[in-house]
Design an enzyme around this catalytic site. Structure first.
Site, PDB file in Angstrom:
ATOM      1  N   LEU A   1       0.623  -1.100  -0.178  1.00  0.00           N
ATOM      2  CA  LEU A   1      -0.040  -0.024  -0.036  1.00  0.00           C
ATOM      3  C   LEU A   1       0.894   1.321   0.040  1.00  0.00           C
ATOM      4  CD1 LEU A   1      -2.724  -0.830   2.781  1.00  0.00           C
ATOM      5  CD2 LEU A   1      -3.143  -1.006   0.198  1.00  0.00           C
ATOM      6  N   ASP A   2       0.467   2.511  -0.787  1.00  0.00           N
ATOM      7  CA  ASP A   2       1.393   3.483  -0.620  1.00  0.00           C
ATOM      8  C   ASP A   2       1.275   4.131   0.898  1.00  0.00           C
ATOM      9  OD1 ASP A   2       1.202   3.542  -3.416  1.00  0.00           O
ATOM     10  OD2 ASP A   2      -0.442   4.981  -3.782  1.00  0.00           O
ATOM     11  N   VAL A   3       2.360   4.735   0.986  1.00  0.00           N
ATOM     12  CA  VAL A   3       2.479   5.468   2.403  1.00  0.00           C
ATOM     13  C   VAL A   3       1.332   6.234   2.835  1.00  0.00           C
ATOM     14  CG1 VAL A   3       4.068   7.121   3.707  1.00  0.00           C
ATOM     15  CG2 VAL A   3       5.030   5.448   2.151  1.00  0.00           C
TER      16      VAL A   3
ATOM     17  N   HIS B   1      -0.289   3.652  -7.591  1.00  0.00           N
ATOM     18  CA  HIS B   1      -1.036   5.021  -7.582  1.00  0.00           C
ATOM     19  C   HIS B   1      -2.144   4.565  -8.506  1.00  0.00           C
ATOM     20  CE1 HIS B   1       2.553   7.799  -6.364  1.00  0.00           C
ATOM     21  NE2 HIS B   1       2.440   6.765  -5.392  1.00  0.00           N
TER      22      HIS B   1
END
Length: 313
Positions: free
Chosen positions: A142-144, A239
């Protein structure tokens, strides 16, 4: 023992990127190997010593002496507790975490903050040693700036089977996002290739020569200025949800990188995109039975949603 010396021109596609990021992409080096090379003063650009944050210019030539792998610390993620990271499920083969915002899945070039791997290590968890040193046990990310559910492999069996499941797209990944405006149609599929943005580092865009990317969505609730949307990812590009909805001119609320309205973000109190991984469903790597976990919205997202719902008054 002699060390490996490399010298090469930088491809045009990496112009403008940081030197450490360019080395990671070109040579597949781990974060610790890159840091060791810089610490030893063994990285040069056009004959001059380079710093990690220097930017690549057109026509640059990089010289690097690679450290002996035996001299590089294999532990990439420092054990570091992460307040707010919740263990949703734990058994012999897997651990499922509810990741807070501001936490990376694993260490990476340019990231020195907390990681899921480091948090698990601090809590005494032993995870699979398969994969690159900095990604051991990690089967998806998962993205930050995205919160929600992540499954991490503890056994070699789990790592192998979960990697295959993600690759073969048998894992059902469900996200909720709040996007600006009202997407039309209210239910559909976005099938648009995604690649690295040609002019912005760490950003992605819909590109004709990008990788195929498929997002299924359905509007659950229309608000005066936004929509609460459920998303099923068929592919898992970096993203992906943010890029696809931005391309539709309905960026995720709070997502300044992809064109969200900063005024709306301030009004809702958000300093990140409204995006949360709410559900994971997959065949358990040991039992083969369908396994599903769910997560509630964190406080900042719930508060932002309440503000947007309050617009009715």
């Amino acid at each position: 023992m002699s060390r490996d010396h490399r010298s090469f021109p930088v491809p045009d596609g990496l112009v403008g990127q940081r030197v450490d990021a360019a080395l990671a992409r070109m040579l597949g080096l781990s974060r610790s190997a890159i840091l060791a090379a810089f610490d030893a003063g063994d990285v040069y650009v056009d004959g001059r010593p380079a710093a990690k944050g220097d930017r690549i210019v057109q026509g640059a030539v990089i010289d690097v002496v690679l450290p002996d792998p035996r001299e590089v610390d294999a532990t990439e993620d420092e054990p570091q507790p992460v307040p707010g990271m919740r263990i949703v499920h734990d058994d012999e083969h897997i651990v499922v975490v509810d990741k807070p915002v501001g936490v990376a899945a694993h260490s990476a070039v340019g990231w020195s903050g907390p990681t899921v791997v480091g948090a698990l290590a601090a809590a005494g968890y032993r995870i699979s040693t398969s994969g690159a040193a900095e990604r051991q046990g990690i089967v998806h990310r998962l993205d930050v700036g995205t919160s929600g559910l992540m499954v991490v492999a503890k056994s070699e069996l789990a790592y192998t089977r979960l990697k295959r499941a993600f690759r073969e797209r048998t894992v059902d990944k469900v996200y909720h996002t709040v996007v600006q405006g009202h997407p039309e149609p209210t239910k559909g599929t976005i099938d648009a290739p995604i690649g690295r943005h040609p002019k912005a580092e760490f950003k992605f865009a819909v590109m004709a020569d990008g990788k195929r990317s498929i997002t299924h969505y359905e509007v659950m609730e229309m608000l005066p200025s936004a929509s609460l949307v459920t998303v099923h990812l068929e592919t898992g590009r970096t993203h992906q949800i943010r890029v696809h909805f931005s391309a539709m001119r309905h960026p995720c609320v709070g997502d300044s990188m992809y064109g969200a309205d900063p005024t709306l973000a301030r009004r809702t109190g958000l300093d990140r995109q409204w995006l949360h991984a709410v559900e994971l469903s997959f065949e358990h790597p040991a039992s083969g039975e369908r396994f599903t976990v769910a997560s509630e919205y964190p406080q900042d997202l719930q508060q932002a949603l309440d503000v947007l719902r309050g617009d009715y008054g």
